[in-house]
Design a protein around this motif. Structure first.
Motif, mmCIF file in Angstrom:
data_model
loop_
_atom_site.group_PDB
_atom_site.id
_atom_site.type_symbol
_atom_site.label_atom_id
_atom_site.label_comp_id
_atom_site.label_asym_id
_atom_site.label_seq_id
_atom_site.Cartn_x
_atom_site.Cartn_y
_atom_site.Cartn_z
ATOM 1 N N GLU A 17 34.669 46.088 18.131
ATOM 2 C CA GLU A 17 35.016 45.554 16.803
ATOM 3 C C GLU A 17 34.866 44.046 16.851
ATOM 4 O OE1 GLU A 17 35.723 44.674 13.576
ATOM 5 O OE2 GLU A 17 36.880 46.539 13.388
ATOM 6 N N ASP A 18 34.155 43.480 15.867
ATOM 7 C CA ASP A 18 33.931 42.035 15.899
ATOM 8 C C ASP A 18 35.114 41.243 15.347
ATOM 9 O OD1 ASP A 18 33.023 43.359 13.525
ATOM 10 O OD2 ASP A 18 32.260 41.436 12.816
ATOM 11 N N GLU A 19 35.955 41.902 14.548
ATOM 12 C CA GLU A 19 37.097 41.164 13.995
ATOM 13 C C GLU A 19 38.248 41.141 14.996
ATOM 14 O OE1 GLU A 19 38.000 42.015 9.674
ATOM 15 O OE2 GLU A 19 36.146 43.135 9.996
ATOM 16 N N ASP A 61 33.247 50.241 15.569
ATOM 17 C CA ASP A 61 33.148 49.750 14.200
ATOM 18 C C ASP A 61 31.709 49.886 13.712
ATOM 19 O OD1 ASP A 61 34.010 48.555 11.839
ATOM 20 O OD2 ASP A 61 33.370 46.571 12.511
ATOM 21 N N MET A 63 30.257 48.178 11.109
ATOM 22 C CA MET A 63 29.665 46.883 10.793
ATOM 23 C C MET A 63 29.895 45.920 11.946
ATOM 24 S SD MET A 63 28.295 47.139 7.818
ATOM 25 C CE MET A 63 28.192 45.534 7.044
ATOM 26 N N LYS A 113 38.581 52.690 7.129
ATOM 27 C CA LYS A 113 39.467 51.529 7.008
ATOM 28 C C LYS A 113 39.918 51.388 5.551
ATOM 29 C CE LYS A 113 37.299 48.514 10.466
ATOM 30 N NZ LYS A 113 36.470 47.299 10.594
HETATM 31 CA CA CA Z 1 33.234 44.699 11.679
#
Ligand code: CA
Length: 237
Positions: A17-19, A61, A63, A113
């Protein structure tokens, strides 16, 4: 001899997950639920970590910057070392068509989400249960059906059911993955193998044969058509 309770293996989950905020939240709540959590911020980092140590499950994730979650899922599926590695995709609300795409790419499940951590943990446990049991179980029972993976026999109320080899494999796959919807192309990959070129209609033909064989025992009802998606094997009729 003293046994160290901490020595018990916790399932390892790789969170991709990038966040950072979501990653930290997941690390915290999954850690508290008894999982060993590893974090990756993008697909490349995740791939490096998987190359070093294959986790028990990937929470991925959709995205991501660079390689998307779905592309990574496909890579994981096409590598013999990781083809059985369970994947749960995280998708954003409103990306309904992505769910089918994600499942076709090889994800075992998806969670939309925003999700509750309780629900996520339940889904993780369900996927881990499914992936641990099929290979190790000799007799799979769903509803009135028992399937013996060693003698390749299917029994209903002590009566053996006559099945062709493809129908047997199809039923075996369904029974070890009950309550889940599979598209025709997923069934082709899983039951026929993904190197074979067969038309998706073939799946319908074998589903029909399997239903016909189970009809006499009133077990054809377990094989359910899910409109626009594919098929599901379910006891709940
Ligand atoms: Ca993301």
């Amino acid at each position: 001899m003293m046994l160290n309770p901490m020595a018990k293996d916790n399932p390892t989950i790789l969170v991709v997950e990038d966040e950072a905020a979501i990653r930290e939240m997941l690390n915290f709540s999954l850690g508290r639920a008894g999982f060993d959590v590893h974090e990756a911020a993008d697909a490349r980092q995740a791939q490096d970590m998987i190359n070093q140590q294959v986790p028990d499950l990937v929470l991925l994730d959709w995205m991501l910057p660079g390689t998307s979650g779905v592309d990574l899922a496909q890579k994981i599926r096409h590598n013999t070392r990781t083809r059985e590695l369970p994947i749960i995709l995280l998708t954003a609300r409103g990306e309904e068509e992505n769910k089918i795409k994600g499942l076709e790419a090889g994800a075992d499940d998806y969670v939309t989400k925003p999700f509750s951590t309780q629900e996520l943990i339940a889904r993780i446990r369900a996927v881990l249960r499914r992936t641990v049991s099929p290979g190790s179980e000799e007799i799979i029972k769903v509803g009135d059906l028992s399937l013996d993976t060693v003698s390749h026999r299917v029994i209903v109320n002590e009566t053996p059911v006559e099945l062709g080899p493809t129908e047997f494999r199809l039923l075996h796959f369904f029974m070890s993955h009950a309550e889940r919807v599979f598209s025709r192309s997923q069934l082709l990959d899983q039951v026929w193998g993904n190197n074979v070129y067969i038309e998706e209609r073939t799946v319908d033909v074998h589903i029909r044969r399997l239903r016909r064989a189970l009809e006499a025992y009133n077990c054809d009802k377990y094989i359910q058509t899910v409109r626009g998606a594919g098929y599901r094997f379910s006891e709940q009729v």
